[in-house]
Design an enzyme around this catalytic site. Structure first.
Site, mmCIF file in Angstrom:
data_model
loop_
_atom_site.group_PDB
_atom_site.id
_atom_site.type_symbol
_atom_site.label_atom_id
_atom_site.label_comp_id
_atom_site.label_asym_id
_atom_site.label_seq_id
_atom_site.Cartn_x
_atom_site.Cartn_y
_atom_site.Cartn_z
ATOM 1 N N ARG A 35 -1.088 57.134 18.392
ATOM 2 C CA ARG A 35 -0.368 58.390 18.130
ATOM 3 C C ARG A 35 0.348 58.911 19.376
ATOM 4 O O ARG A 35 0.423 60.124 19.597
ATOM 5 C CB ARG A 35 -1.321 59.466 17.602
ATOM 6 C CG ARG A 35 -2.041 59.106 16.330
ATOM 7 C CD ARG A 35 -1.054 59.007 15.174
ATOM 8 N NE ARG A 35 -1.756 59.019 13.914
ATOM 9 C CZ ARG A 35 -1.768 60.051 13.067
ATOM 10 N NH1 ARG A 35 -1.093 61.130 13.335
ATOM 11 N NH2 ARG A 35 -2.417 59.950 11.949
ATOM 12 N N ARG A 39 2.818 65.048 17.575
ATOM 13 C CA ARG A 39 3.161 66.468 17.632
ATOM 14 C C ARG A 39 2.857 67.134 18.957
ATOM 15 O O ARG A 39 3.259 68.258 19.189
ATOM 16 C CB ARG A 39 2.393 67.218 16.532
ATOM 17 C CG ARG A 39 3.000 67.013 15.179
ATOM 18 C CD ARG A 39 2.088 67.543 14.102
ATOM 19 N NE ARG A 39 0.908 66.695 13.976
ATOM 20 C CZ ARG A 39 -0.058 66.889 13.087
ATOM 21 N NH1 ARG A 39 -0.009 67.913 12.274
ATOM 22 N NH2 ARG A 39 -1.074 66.060 13.008
ATOM 23 N N ARG A 48 11.406 67.284 14.759
ATOM 24 C CA ARG A 48 10.788 67.632 13.477
ATOM 25 C C ARG A 48 11.228 68.989 12.942
ATOM 26 O O ARG A 48 11.065 69.267 11.761
ATOM 27 C CB ARG A 48 9.263 67.565 13.625
ATOM 28 C CG ARG A 48 8.727 66.159 13.549
ATOM 29 C CD ARG A 48 8.649 65.654 12.105
ATOM 30 N NE ARG A 48 7.541 66.286 11.422
ATOM 31 C CZ ARG A 48 7.632 67.254 10.529
ATOM 32 N NH1 ARG A 48 8.804 67.684 10.163
ATOM 33 N NH2 ARG A 48 6.570 67.778 9.981
ATOM 34 N N ASP A 84 4.203 55.481 9.385
ATOM 35 C CA ASP A 84 2.921 56.033 8.962
ATOM 36 C C ASP A 84 2.223 55.036 8.050
ATOM 37 O O ASP A 84 2.847 54.083 7.566
ATOM 38 C CB ASP A 84 3.109 57.373 8.249
ATOM 39 C CG ASP A 84 1.793 58.143 8.220
ATOM 40 O OD1 ASP A 84 1.365 58.629 9.272
ATOM 41 O OD2 ASP A 84 1.175 58.201 7.145
ATOM 42 N N TYR A 161 -7.079 57.339 0.569
ATOM 43 C CA TYR A 161 -5.997 58.286 0.261
ATOM 44 C C TYR A 161 -5.597 58.205 -1.217
ATOM 45 O O TYR A 161 -5.325 59.224 -1.858
ATOM 46 C CB TYR A 161 -4.779 58.025 1.151
ATOM 47 C CG TYR A 161 -4.981 58.499 2.582
ATOM 48 C CD1 TYR A 161 -4.992 59.858 2.896
ATOM 49 C CD2 TYR A 161 -5.160 57.591 3.624
ATOM 50 C CE1 TYR A 161 -5.177 60.296 4.201
ATOM 51 C CE2 TYR A 161 -5.346 58.016 4.933
ATOM 52 C CZ TYR A 161 -5.358 59.370 5.228
ATOM 53 O OH TYR A 161 -5.546 59.806 6.513
HETATM 54 O O1 1CP Z 1 2.569 57.228 18.016
HETATM 55 C C1 1CP Z 1 2.732 57.597 16.862
HETATM 56 O O2 1CP Z 1 2.625 58.760 16.505
HETATM 57 C C2 1CP Z 1 3.126 56.469 15.969
HETATM 58 C C3 1CP Z 1 3.199 56.596 14.612
HETATM 59 C C4 1CP Z 1 2.026 56.881 13.708
HETATM 60 C C5 1CP Z 1 0.923 56.071 13.386
HETATM 61 C C6 1CP Z 1 0.509 54.781 14.054
HETATM 62 C C7 1CP Z 1 1.968 58.008 12.861
HETATM 63 C C8 1CP Z 1 2.929 59.105 12.871
HETATM 64 N N1 1CP Z 1 0.938 57.849 12.006
HETATM 65 C C9 1CP Z 1 0.276 56.689 12.320
HETATM 66 C C10 1CP Z 1 -0.861 56.126 11.614
HETATM 67 C C11 1CP Z 1 -1.661 56.998 10.741
HETATM 68 N N2 1CP Z 1 -1.259 57.882 9.785
HETATM 69 C C12 1CP Z 1 -3.059 56.934 10.681
HETATM 70 C C13 1CP Z 1 -3.864 55.944 11.485
HETATM 71 C C14 1CP Z 1 -4.109 56.412 12.836
HETATM 72 C C15 1CP Z 1 -5.204 57.415 12.957
HETATM 73 O O3 1CP Z 1 -6.298 57.138 12.422
HETATM 74 O O4 1CP Z 1 -4.956 58.427 13.621
HETATM 75 C C16 1CP Z 1 -3.498 57.839 9.718
HETATM 76 C C17 1CP Z 1 -4.920 58.112 9.301
HETATM 77 C C18 1CP Z 1 -2.351 58.440 9.140
HETATM 78 C C19 1CP Z 1 -2.312 59.413 8.014
HETATM 79 C C20 1CP Z 1 -1.644 60.673 8.383
HETATM 80 N N3 1CP Z 1 -0.357 60.761 8.804
HETATM 81 C C21 1CP Z 1 -2.159 61.982 8.363
HETATM 82 C C22 1CP Z 1 -3.494 62.389 7.821
HETATM 83 C C23 1CP Z 1 -4.596 62.362 8.763
HETATM 84 C C24 1CP Z 1 -5.856 62.724 8.003
HETATM 85 O O5 1CP Z 1 -6.535 63.629 8.490
HETATM 86 O O6 1CP Z 1 -6.120 62.126 6.960
HETATM 87 C C25 1CP Z 1 -1.171 62.856 8.833
HETATM 88 C C26 1CP Z 1 -1.254 64.344 9.035
HETATM 89 C C27 1CP Z 1 -0.044 62.047 9.110
HETATM 90 C C28 1CP Z 1 1.272 62.525 9.578
HETATM 91 C C29 1CP Z 1 1.791 61.917 10.797
HETATM 92 N N4 1CP Z 1 1.897 60.565 11.047
HETATM 93 C C30 1CP Z 1 2.530 60.385 12.253
HETATM 94 C C31 1CP Z 1 2.834 61.666 12.781
HETATM 95 C C32 1CP Z 1 3.549 61.920 14.078
HETATM 96 C C33 1CP Z 1 2.373 62.613 11.863
HETATM 97 C C34 1CP Z 1 2.502 64.104 11.977
HETATM 98 C C35 1CP Z 1 3.643 64.501 11.135
HETATM 99 C C36 1CP Z 1 4.250 65.743 11.618
HETATM 100 O O7 1CP Z 1 3.774 66.822 11.240
HETATM 101 O O8 1CP Z 1 5.236 65.657 12.367
#
Ligand code: 1CP
Length: 350
Positions: A35, A39, A48, A84, A161
């Site tokens: 990540r 954010r 965003r 994602d 999910y």
């Molecule tokens: O560096 C990066 O940010 C790269 C991109 C990336 C990756 C590898 C994002 C962007 N998401 C992910 C993978 C991801 N997505 C995972 C696996 C990694 C982890 O376990 O942290 C998971 C569980 C998600 C699902 C997800 N995406 C959630 C839910 C989390 C939960 O509590 O269930 C959420 C809120 C997101 C949104 C998301 N994905 C990525 C970003 C930057 C964001 C935030 C979106 C925003 O508000 O801008």
């Protein structure tokens, strides 16, 4: 007789991260952060404000820009594509939305055994072609020393999910579905595993040099359940990719699963922060590379603590070949950027 000189291709050094994946010696430990583009970065938040999250994922030029700018800002040794876990589910028939400030919502969750029948096979990977375009654009915009990592959610985490319709703490609906409808569960997991396998191979074909499988929530299971309900499917998800590039297999929450993650596959096993790195590596086996495992909340401490705790993780790796420095899970929103820079500088020996 004329002697034709054999032209050696100009020997670009193999990137640090790729060497670590193969357990080869490296001058210093490679570092990237799960990540890393999220954010917590003001530049990301500025983008965003103008573009919704799914729209950003579906705009390869912008997704690539976000990750390239992040890699340059942080000085890390790899770029994971900006995408994602969940867009893969859309062409499989799940109705996905990222509701403002709430994370993902699936409007038509899989709740009854019969619902599995409407989870479609991913026959045409071009339905998520924007991800492959993101891989290509990210690769094209970076120096050859920075490998591009593709990724997918693991079948269990995706099934979670699909069944819950969003995130969860206890994954109660998911686990009760698993226990009550075992054959429908395996059917769902098999569909997801085939989709993930194709999706990872497509990312590799587009230029991803490593792929990571995120089983972010599987730590809610114990080892017996993992072996029975998850392991065969994660193995399918990884097998084709593993014939082509190094793979990273990551899970959080339950260190007792580490030997089973290894069994399911992964040239590199991700270790979360709930176990010391040396102990986790011992459980994985020193003939496999590992990635991890600084506690992400340490980045909210003072600089000195960040430095000390980063050095402690490095000390536990003890210079063994095959360590990739990372956090034990993703960077949290609100993390001070200067502490992320401190972490990277510490790993790089600055
Ligand atoms: O560096 C990066 O940010 C790269 C991109 C990336 C990756 C590898 C994002 C962007 N998401 C992910 C993978 C991801 N997505 C995972 C696996 C990694 C982890 O376990 O942290 C998971 C569980 C998600 C699902 C997800 N995406 C959630 C839910 C989390 C939960 O509590 O269930 C959420 C809120 C997101 C949104 C998301 N994905 C990525 C970003 C930057 C964001 C935030 C979106 C925003 O508000 O801008």
């Amino acid at each position: 007789m004329t002697v034709v000189p054999v032209l050696q291709p100009s020997a670009a050094p193999v990137p640090l991260l790729l060497r670590a994946c193969r357990l080869e010696p490296v001058e210093r430990t490679p570092v990237w952060l799960m990540r890393q583009a999220g954010r917590y970065l003001p530049e990301y938040r500025a983008i965003r404000e103008k573009v919704g999250f799914l729209e950003l994922c579906k705009t390869p030029r912008l997704s690539a820009e976000v990750m390239i700018a992040t890699v340059e800002r942080l000085g890390v040794d790899a770029a994971i594509i900006f995408s994602d876990l969940l867009p893969l589910l859309e062409p499989m028939g799940l109705d996905l939305e990222f509701a403002h400030g709430e994370g993902p919502v699936i409007h038509n969750p899989v709740r009854a055994a019969e619902d599995v029948g409407r989870v479609r096979e991913l026959d045409d990977v071009d339905r998520v072609g924007f991800v492959m375009d993101t891989v290509r654009a990210t690769r094209a915009g970076l120096d050859a020393s920075i490998p591009v990592i593709g990724f997918a959610g693991a079948p269990f985490t995706l099934a979670g999910y699909c069944i819950e319709g969003g995130t969860s703490k206890a994954w109660l609906l998911t686990k009760s579905f698993m226990y009550r409808h075992e054959s429908a569960w395996h059917d769902l997991m098999a569909r997801l595993a085939r989709a993930v396998s194709r999706y990872l191979v497509a990312q590799i074909d587009a230029g991803a040099q490593v792929v990571q499988l995120f089983d972010s929530w599987v730590g809610c299971l114990g080892p017996d359940d993992y072996r029975r309900y998850v392991l065969p499917h994660s193995r399918v998800a990884l097998a084709e990719a593993a014939k082509r590039v190094p793979t990273i297999h990551f899970a959080t929450g339950n260190p007792a699963l580490l030997p089973l993650l290894r069994e399911a596959g992964g040239s590199v096993i991700g270790i979360d922060w709930r176990i010391d790195l040396d102990e986790g590596w011992r459980m994985v086996g020193h003939d496999r590379a590992v990635q991890g495992n600084l506690e992400p909340v340490v980045l909210f401490a003072d600089r000195e603590t960040v430095r000390r705790r980063t050095s402690e993780v490095l000390a536990r790796a003890a210079g063994r070949p095959g360590h990739i420095f990372n956090l034990g899970h993703g960077i949290l929103p609100g993390t001070p950027v200067e502490n992320v820079l401190e972490l990277v500088a510490t790993v790089k020996g600055g």
